[in-house]
Design a protein around this motif. Structure first.
Motif, PDB file in Angstrom:
ATOM      1  N   MET A 163      -1.824   0.879   4.862  1.00 51.28           N
ATOM      2  CA  MET A 163      -1.683  -0.448   4.247  1.00 51.28           C
ATOM      3  C   MET A 163      -2.380  -1.483   5.108  1.00 51.28           C
ATOM      4  SD  MET A 163      -0.472  -2.542   2.032  1.00 51.28           S
ATOM      5  CE  MET A 163       0.561  -1.418   1.126  1.00 51.28           C
ATOM      6  N   THR A 164      -3.277  -2.192   4.507  1.00 48.59           N
ATOM      7  CA  THR A 164      -3.999  -3.188   5.286  1.00 48.59           C
ATOM      8  C   THR A 164      -3.336  -4.544   5.134  1.00 48.59           C
ATOM      9  OG1 THR A 164      -5.415  -3.821   3.475  1.00 48.59           O
ATOM     10  CG2 THR A 164      -6.135  -1.949   4.801  1.00 48.59           C
ATOM     11  N   ILE A 186      -4.089  -6.214   1.712  1.00 46.79           N
ATOM     12  CA  ILE A 186      -3.238  -5.858   0.569  1.00 46.79           C
ATOM     13  C   ILE A 186      -1.888  -6.543   0.696  1.00 46.79           C
ATOM     14  CG2 ILE A 186      -1.934  -3.965  -0.472  1.00 46.79           C
ATOM     15  CD1 ILE A 186      -4.339  -2.211  -0.061  1.00 46.79           C
ATOM     16  N   PRO A 191       4.033   1.452   3.527  1.00 41.64           N
ATOM     17  CA  PRO A 191       3.562   2.825   3.699  1.00 41.64           C
ATOM     18  C   PRO A 191       2.480   2.952   4.770  1.00 41.64           C
ATOM     19  CG  PRO A 191       3.639   2.231   1.391  1.00 41.64           C
ATOM     20  CD  PRO A 191       3.856   0.985   2.148  1.00 41.64           C
ATOM     21  N   SER A 192       2.273   4.184   5.162  1.00 43.83           N
ATOM     22  CA  SER A 192       1.334   4.413   6.253  1.00 43.83           C
ATOM     23  C   SER A 192      -0.103   4.169   5.807  1.00 43.83           C
ATOM     24  CB  SER A 192       1.473   5.848   6.748  1.00 43.83           C
ATOM     25  OG  SER A 192       1.241   6.723   5.681  1.00 43.83           O
ATOM     26  N   ASP A 193      -0.962   3.971   6.796  1.00 47.48           N
ATOM     27  CA  ASP A 193      -2.344   3.615   6.510  1.00 47.48           C
ATOM     28  C   ASP A 193      -3.132   4.726   5.826  1.00 47.48           C
ATOM     29  OD1 ASP A 193      -2.683   1.571   9.413  1.00 47.48           O
ATOM     30  OD2 ASP A 193      -2.451   1.009   7.328  1.00 47.48           O
ATOM     31  N   GLU A 223      -5.604   3.223  -0.663  1.00 48.88           N
ATOM     32  CA  GLU A 223      -5.228   1.864  -1.014  1.00 48.88           C
ATOM     33  C   GLU A 223      -5.022   1.675  -2.503  1.00 48.88           C
ATOM     34  OE1 GLU A 223      -7.589  -1.125   0.719  1.00 48.88           O
ATOM     35  OE2 GLU A 223      -7.099  -0.515   2.752  1.00 48.88           O
TER      36      GLU A 223
END
Lengths: 408, 185
Positions: A1-2, A5, B106-108, B112
């Motif tokens: 998750m950036t 976002i 959530p994790s990277d 996306e």
């Protein structure tokens, strides 16, 4: 998750929530908590007062009295405005003779508790017998005669405060020790040694105002205090009853000197000379091991809940340092928590939306149902009723609950 | 002046609309923009631009929540300005606040495309509605307005660590909520 976002998602939060956050800040709702919370204060005070009848961990006189007046005395919720009307009066003024008689009769109890907190049974303590009441500022400005604060001095430093108040035709007291408030008191006194300082409550805030109308805030910084500064509160509302000068602690007619009894004598109970206390102790259930806790434990617990404060209820609700705090109590509470064990119940810890419900047994086998309400309160439920140990509306109860759960 | 009256002024093309907006919300807008840009003069420019944008959008729009409507514009313009500024000029407070919040999510290594920002935003709104008002406001001030913990604490008159504990607790709860909603692994 950036972060992008996330930032985008946050941008989709509903308008009313965003708008509300702003209104909330502008309205400073910490001072205008819902009526439900006000009701809770009363409930908590009632419960706390009831609890002290079987607890020796709470340093207060028996018959601590009318909870509603106690809560009221400490200011309650922030008034919308301060009236410029004439001062009103409530209650019956304390005379110095009345105070002296009470202090003389109870001096070893009073100083014993304070000495235990500081672990100093050697020093000589001075209890003011003049003291001061407060004017509660708000829609009416009322001098509450029925309460008087008596500073306690050791080595020229204020280290405690006894609040004496009328209750059910008698007198009761609570003791405040430690906390940053005393640093502030001393700082204010040292900066105004001979001044007759006036004492006020403004909602939650205790204010000390000098004859030049300089306003000190006991808890917090003056810069962020929101108060109408156009009025000269000192000129209008300072009376002989709500003023106090540090110099009064140098006038031997206005204080009583007390050297505490030896620690052992206090611990075995022989120091208690008040007939009221003896009578009340006799009524206390012998089997009760559940204590009403009144502890400030910033340095005792894990870092995560370092900010959690423990209280008997009303002090906490009013966001003040606790009135009573002894090393013995700290140890007691820590021992209490560490010795708690789950019951045989299949699920001693149950999580639900608002927090945890935990059922535990105290180490000596006395069953105690401990109910932890995350987000609002933590209290013990026993066969004798409920004893709140922690109540607030700022979420710290959850941290406390999580900590206790982590010990299981 | 209440928001309805201000909006009415915009609809009437009365220039007092901007004056009233600035009087009522000017400080908030500057603060919000400063939280993002870390620069007062940039923030003031953005806020002035925002007033113009509001003037151009009302009419035809008639926002239900004028302060949120205005703040969104301020925030968007400030973010655009931020893009033109150097990374060094960014206010760390905003980045820090987003970093804090990321731990809820959530994790990277998830793609996306798994995330619909609008749905995620709605889920966060739903979560916030279930929280106590004070907690909700602290959360939004920190993660929407990017206010510092210190600023929130001072504004509400509580200790900083109390705000931190509240945020910590809410992030944990939010994580549980988002997991239940299927946003997390």
């Amino acid at each position: 998750m950036t972060s992008d976002i996330l930032a985008e998602a946050m941008d989709y939060i509903d308008d009313d929530l965003i708008s509300q956050a702003y209104s909330y800040s502008r309205g400073r709702p910490k001072f205008s908590k819902p009526l439900a919370v006000a009701a809770l204060v009363a409930v908590v005070v009632v419960a706390a007062v009831a609890a002290i009848k079987y607890s020796d961990a709470f340093i207060t006189a028996p018959d601590s009295g009318d909870s509603s007046t106690t809560a009221e005395y400490f200011g309650g919720f922030m008034p919308d405005k301060i009236s410029d009307g004439e001062l009103e009066y409530e209650g019956t003024p304390f005379t110095e003779k009345e105070i002296s008689t009470f202090v003389e009769k109870n001096k070893y109890d009073l100083i014993g508790a304070i000495a235990a907190e500081y672990g100093d049974f050697e020093s000589v303590y001075k209890i003011s017998t003049s003291g001061y009441s407060h004017v509660n500022l708000g829609e009416t400005n009322t001098l509450k005669y029925d309460y008087v604060d008596l500073p306690v001095c050791r080595d020229d430093e204020i280290i405690a405060k006894i609040t004496l108040f009328r209750s059910d035709g008698g007198l009761s007291y609570t003791i405040s020790v430690r906390g940053k408030a005393f640093d502030k008191y001393n700082s204010i006194y040292q900066g105004n040694l001979s001044a007759e300082l006036a004492f006020f409550y403004y909602g939650f805030e205790e204010l000390i105002i000098t004859p030049t109308n300089h306003i000190y805030r006991v808890h917090g910084t003056e810069e962020t205090l929101e108060i109408d500064r156009s009025m000269n509160y000192y000129e209008k509302y300072a009376t002989e009853y709500n003023t106090f000068s540090y110099n009064e602690l140098t006038d031997e007619k206005k204080y009583i000197t007390v050297k505490p009894l030896p620690e052992e004598q206090i611990n075995d109970g022989s120091a208690y000379t008040s007939s009221d206390i003896e009578e009340e102790t006799a009524e206390a259930p012998e089997t009760s091991t559940v204590r009403t806790v009144n502890i400030y434990v910033e340095d005792l617990m894990s870092e995560e809940i370092a900010s959690v404060e423990w209280g008997s209820g009303y002090d906490l609700m009013l966001d003040r340092p606790f009135r009573v705090c002894t090393e013995a109590q700290k140890s007691e509470m820590l021992r209490f928590i560490e010795n708690m064990k789950p019951t045989e119940a299949a699920e001693p810890v149950q999580y639900y939306g608002g927090g945890y419900i935990v059922r535990l047994v105290y180490a000596d086998g006395t069953r105690a149902s401990v109910v932890l309400m995350g987000g609002d309160q933590v209290y013990f439920e026993t066969s004798e009723g409920e004893s709140p140990i922690y109540v607030d509306t700022n979420g710290n109860a959850s941290a406390l609950a999580e900590y206790i759960v982590s010990l299981i | 002046m209440d928001d309805t009256s201000i909006i009415k002024l915009y609809w009437e093309r009365d220039e007092n609309a901007v004056r009233e907006t600035a009087a009522k919300y000017g400080k908030l807008c500057i603060k919000l923009s400063e939280n993002i840009l870390n620069n007062k003069s940039d923030a003031e420019e953005c806020v002035n631009d925002s007033y113009l944008t509001v003037w151009n959008r009302i009419p035809d729009e008639r926002p239900d929540y004028f302060s949120a409507f205005l703040c969104r514009i301020v925030k968007n313009l400030s973010l655009k300005r931020l893009e033109h500024n150097t990374a060094q000029k960014r206010n760390p407070e905003m980045l820090v606040s987003l970093d804090e919040l990321q731990e809820c999510l959530p994790s990277d290594n998830l793609p996306e495309k798994s995330f619909d920002a609008r749905l995620l935003g709605k889920s966060i709104s739903d979560f916030l509605r279930k929280q106590k008002e004070v907690d909700r406001c602290i959360f939004i001030r920190r993660y929407w307005y990017s206010d510092s913990v210190k600023a929130i604490a001072e504004d509400l008159g509580v200790k900083e660590d109390r705000i931190s504990v509240t945020l910590f607790r809410m992030r944990k709860k939010l994580k549980i909520h988002l997991e239940k909603e299927g946003f997390c692994l």
